[in-house]
Design a protein around this motif. Structure first.
Motif, mmCIF file in Angstrom:
data_model
loop_
_atom_site.group_PDB
_atom_site.id
_atom_site.type_symbol
_atom_site.label_atom_id
_atom_site.label_comp_id
_atom_site.label_asym_id
_atom_site.label_seq_id
_atom_site.Cartn_x
_atom_site.Cartn_y
_atom_site.Cartn_z
ATOM 1 N N SER A 10 99.002 31.492 47.189
ATOM 2 C CA SER A 10 99.424 31.122 48.540
ATOM 3 C C SER A 10 98.432 30.134 49.152
ATOM 4 C CB SER A 10 99.570 32.375 49.402
ATOM 5 O OG SER A 10 100.100 32.067 50.665
ATOM 6 N N ARG A 11 97.439 30.623 49.877
ATOM 7 C CA ARG A 11 96.385 29.780 50.438
ATOM 8 C C ARG A 11 95.075 30.570 50.438
ATOM 9 N NH1 ARG A 11 99.390 26.338 49.528
ATOM 10 N NH2 ARG A 11 100.158 24.630 50.859
ATOM 11 N N GLY A 12 93.981 29.846 50.230
ATOM 12 C CA GLY A 12 92.688 30.502 50.151
ATOM 13 C C GLY A 12 92.275 31.201 51.430
ATOM 14 N N ALA A 13 92.741 30.690 52.572
ATOM 15 C CA ALA A 13 92.326 31.248 53.858
ATOM 16 C C ALA A 13 92.800 32.673 54.070
ATOM 17 C CB ALA A 13 92.833 30.360 54.996
ATOM 18 N N LEU A 14 93.770 33.134 53.291
ATOM 19 C CA LEU A 14 94.245 34.511 53.424
ATOM 20 C C LEU A 14 93.205 35.522 52.979
ATOM 21 C CD1 LEU A 14 97.822 34.026 51.949
ATOM 22 C CD2 LEU A 14 97.299 34.529 54.325
ATOM 23 N N ILE A 15 92.206 35.052 52.238
ATOM 24 C CA ILE A 15 91.251 35.947 51.592
ATOM 25 C C ILE A 15 89.850 35.702 52.119
ATOM 26 C CG2 ILE A 15 90.503 36.852 49.349
ATOM 27 C CD1 ILE A 15 93.603 36.621 49.773
ATOM 28 N N ASP A 16 89.089 36.758 52.311
ATOM 29 C CA ASP A 16 87.651 36.648 52.547
ATOM 30 C C ASP A 16 87.008 36.432 51.177
ATOM 31 O OD1 ASP A 16 84.923 37.033 52.894
ATOM 32 O OD2 ASP A 16 85.164 38.668 54.326
ATOM 33 N N GLN A 17 86.711 35.167 50.854
ATOM 34 C CA GLN A 17 86.247 34.838 49.510
ATOM 35 C C GLN A 17 84.887 35.432 49.190
ATOM 36 O OE1 GLN A 17 88.577 30.681 48.448
ATOM 37 N NE2 GLN A 17 86.405 30.598 48.782
ATOM 38 N N VAL A 18 84.024 35.555 50.188
ATOM 39 C CA VAL A 18 82.718 36.175 49.946
ATOM 40 C C VAL A 18 82.915 37.616 49.510
ATOM 41 C CG1 VAL A 18 80.548 36.893 51.010
ATOM 42 C CG2 VAL A 18 81.522 34.645 51.544
ATOM 43 N N ALA A 19 83.788 38.321 50.209
ATOM 44 C CA ALA A 19 84.059 39.717 49.862
ATOM 45 C C ALA A 19 84.745 39.816 48.503
ATOM 46 C CB ALA A 19 84.928 40.354 50.945
ATOM 47 N N LEU A 20 85.646 38.863 48.198
ATOM 48 C CA LEU A 20 86.313 38.877 46.897
ATOM 49 C C LEU A 20 85.304 38.672 45.772
ATOM 50 C CD1 LEU A 20 88.856 38.943 45.150
ATOM 51 C CD2 LEU A 20 89.110 36.483 45.566
ATOM 52 N N LEU A 21 84.397 37.737 45.966
ATOM 53 C CA LEU A 21 83.367 37.513 44.951
ATOM 54 C C LEU A 21 82.548 38.777 44.724
ATOM 55 C CD1 LEU A 21 81.716 35.685 43.068
ATOM 56 C CD2 LEU A 21 80.371 34.990 45.064
ATOM 57 N N GLN A 22 82.158 39.426 45.795
ATOM 58 C CA GLN A 22 81.367 40.655 45.667
ATOM 59 C C GLN A 22 82.125 41.719 44.897
ATOM 60 O OE1 GLN A 22 80.559 41.490 49.791
ATOM 61 N NE2 GLN A 22 78.778 40.136 49.885
ATOM 62 N N ARG A 23 83.436 41.813 45.148
ATOM 63 C CA ARG A 23 84.215 42.840 44.463
ATOM 64 C C ARG A 23 84.364 42.526 42.973
ATOM 65 N NH1 ARG A 23 88.532 46.744 44.722
ATOM 66 N NH2 ARG A 23 88.327 47.562 42.587
ATOM 67 N N VAL A 24 84.678 41.271 42.621
ATOM 68 C CA VAL A 24 84.858 40.963 41.197
ATOM 69 C C VAL A 24 83.542 41.065 40.441
ATOM 70 C CG1 VAL A 24 86.895 39.533 41.579
ATOM 71 C CG2 VAL A 24 84.643 38.449 41.527
ATOM 72 N N GLN A 25 82.439 40.816 41.132
ATOM 73 C CA GLN A 25 81.137 40.920 40.468
ATOM 74 C C GLN A 25 80.773 42.348 40.086
ATOM 75 O OE1 GLN A 25 78.635 38.796 43.296
ATOM 76 N NE2 GLN A 25 78.616 36.966 42.006
ATOM 77 N N THR A 26 81.462 43.326 40.672
ATOM 78 C CA THR A 26 81.246 44.716 40.265
ATOM 79 C C THR A 26 81.897 45.010 38.920
ATOM 80 O OG1 THR A 26 83.264 45.579 41.316
ATOM 81 C CG2 THR A 26 81.268 45.411 42.700
ATOM 82 N N GLY A 27 82.768 44.093 38.461
ATOM 83 C CA GLY A 27 83.461 44.302 37.203
ATOM 84 C C GLY A 27 84.676 45.192 37.306
ATOM 85 N N THR A 28 85.092 45.539 38.533
ATOM 86 C CA THR A 28 86.211 46.460 38.718
ATOM 87 C C THR A 28 87.491 45.764 39.171
ATOM 88 O OG1 THR A 28 85.608 46.901 41.018
ATOM 89 C CG2 THR A 28 84.641 48.335 39.312
#
Length: 327
Positions: free
Chosen positions: A237-255
């Motif tokens: 859709s569009r990047g603005a829908l997501i808090d990208q900093v928070a998304l990065l933190q979540r994917v970095q957990t490996g989960t």
């Protein structure tokens, strides 16, 4: 629209098959409304077919097009060129957003199937194995598409096109959309849920909501935490829908695995962690109509022009009432 856009959206073959009720005033697209060519052409028009880069249809432009009754957009959003003057004149507007939704839905379907099968992760594991046997079921015990929960955030044009594509598969399709009723959800064959519940229940979460001030960071840190471990998050859709900093933190957990066709900004700066994060797949905004798919947009707009000429209702109208809920 520009000549380059017109060549892609309206290949020669498509213009040769014009509805007999249509008269094409010019095959050379206008790129501006303040040029001599526009001065000659605008007074003749009943319908104007627009594309990416169309200038504003301002009151001044409309004064020079007294016969204009239809503005038919051979692309998605009309917010870049439609003005209040268009609505005030009673000009009917339509869009090819439904045609553009098809390749986005196809891309998303492909990514859902790959995600549940853990194809990308298994491929990465194979590259790292250096001759050691890889056991996908040991690495990903729950892999596979059978009976998975697919959560769609938004029953938009793309969301509805995707729902149709998902029907042949044994999926449980969950949808969160404040404008979707229980009756409409039943007709679509999906389960309507509140957003938080959908995020917690889904094996794949796919974004199909419009980018509006109200939807900025709709998926924030708290909501990302609700998504179950091992799930995949897809954004076309569009990047603005997501808090990208928070998304990065979540994917970095490996989960959490993320497939991102759009980001903010659209081109991430060199060195951004998404480029090297193994749990992120980036694509360069390719889900929407590109290449040969662009001709579908032109076909849609010409079909709308044919309906207008025959005094039939437009198939894909956009109204003033839609303005606040569309991208």
């Amino acid at each position: 629209m520009s000549a380059g856009v017109a060549e892609q959206i309206f290949p020669t073959a498509s213009l040769s098959l014009l509805d007999e009720s249509l008269e094409l005033v010019t095959k050379v697209p206008l790129t501006r409304f303040d040029c001599p060519e526009a001065q000659e052409i605008l007074p003749q028009l009943d319908a104007l077919i627009t594309g990416w880069g169309c200038p504003l249809l301002s009151a001044d432009v409309l004064e020079r097009a007294p016969k204009l009754r239809f503005a038919l957009h051979a692309a998605g959003s009309v917010k870049h060129h439609i003005t209040e003057a268009v609505w005030d004149r009673g000009i009917q507007v339509s869009t090819a957003a439904s045609a553009n939704a098809i390749p986005v839905a196809e891309y998303t379907l492909a990514m859902i199937l790959l995600a549940n099968k853990k194809v990308l992760e298994s491929s990465a594991a194979l590259y790292r194995s250096e001759g050691t046997r890889v056991s996908p079921t040991s690495l990903f015990p729950g892999l596979g598409n059978y009976s998975k929960n697919i959560g769609l955030v938004g029953a938009s044009q793309v969301g509805r096109a995707l729902i149709k594509l998902l029907r042949p598969f044994k999926f449980n399709v969950l949808v969160s959309d404040p404008f979707l009723t229980q009756e409409e959800a039943a007709q679509l064959g999906v389960t309507l849920m509140e957003l938080d519940g959908l995020l917690a229940a889904s094996d794949v979460v796919s974004m199909h909501a419009p980018s509006l001030p109200e939807t900025r960071h709709l998926i924030n840190k708290e909501r990302l935490a609700l998504i179950r471990p091992g799930a995949t998050f897809i954004n076309t859709s569009r990047g603005a829908l997501i808090d990208q900093v928070a998304l990065l933190q979540r994917v970095q957990t490996g989960t959490l695995y993320a497939v991102l066709d759009v980001t903010t900004p659209e081109v991430l700066e060199a060195g951004h962690p998404f480029y090297s994060e193994p749990n992120v797949t980036l694509t360069p905004h390719i889900a929407g109509a590109l290449g040969v798919e662009l001709a579908r947009l032109g076909t849609s707009a010409l079909a709308e022009a044919g309906r207008a000429a025959r005094d039939e209702p437009l198939a894909f109208p956009v109204t003033r009432a839609d303005w606040d809920r569309i991208a």
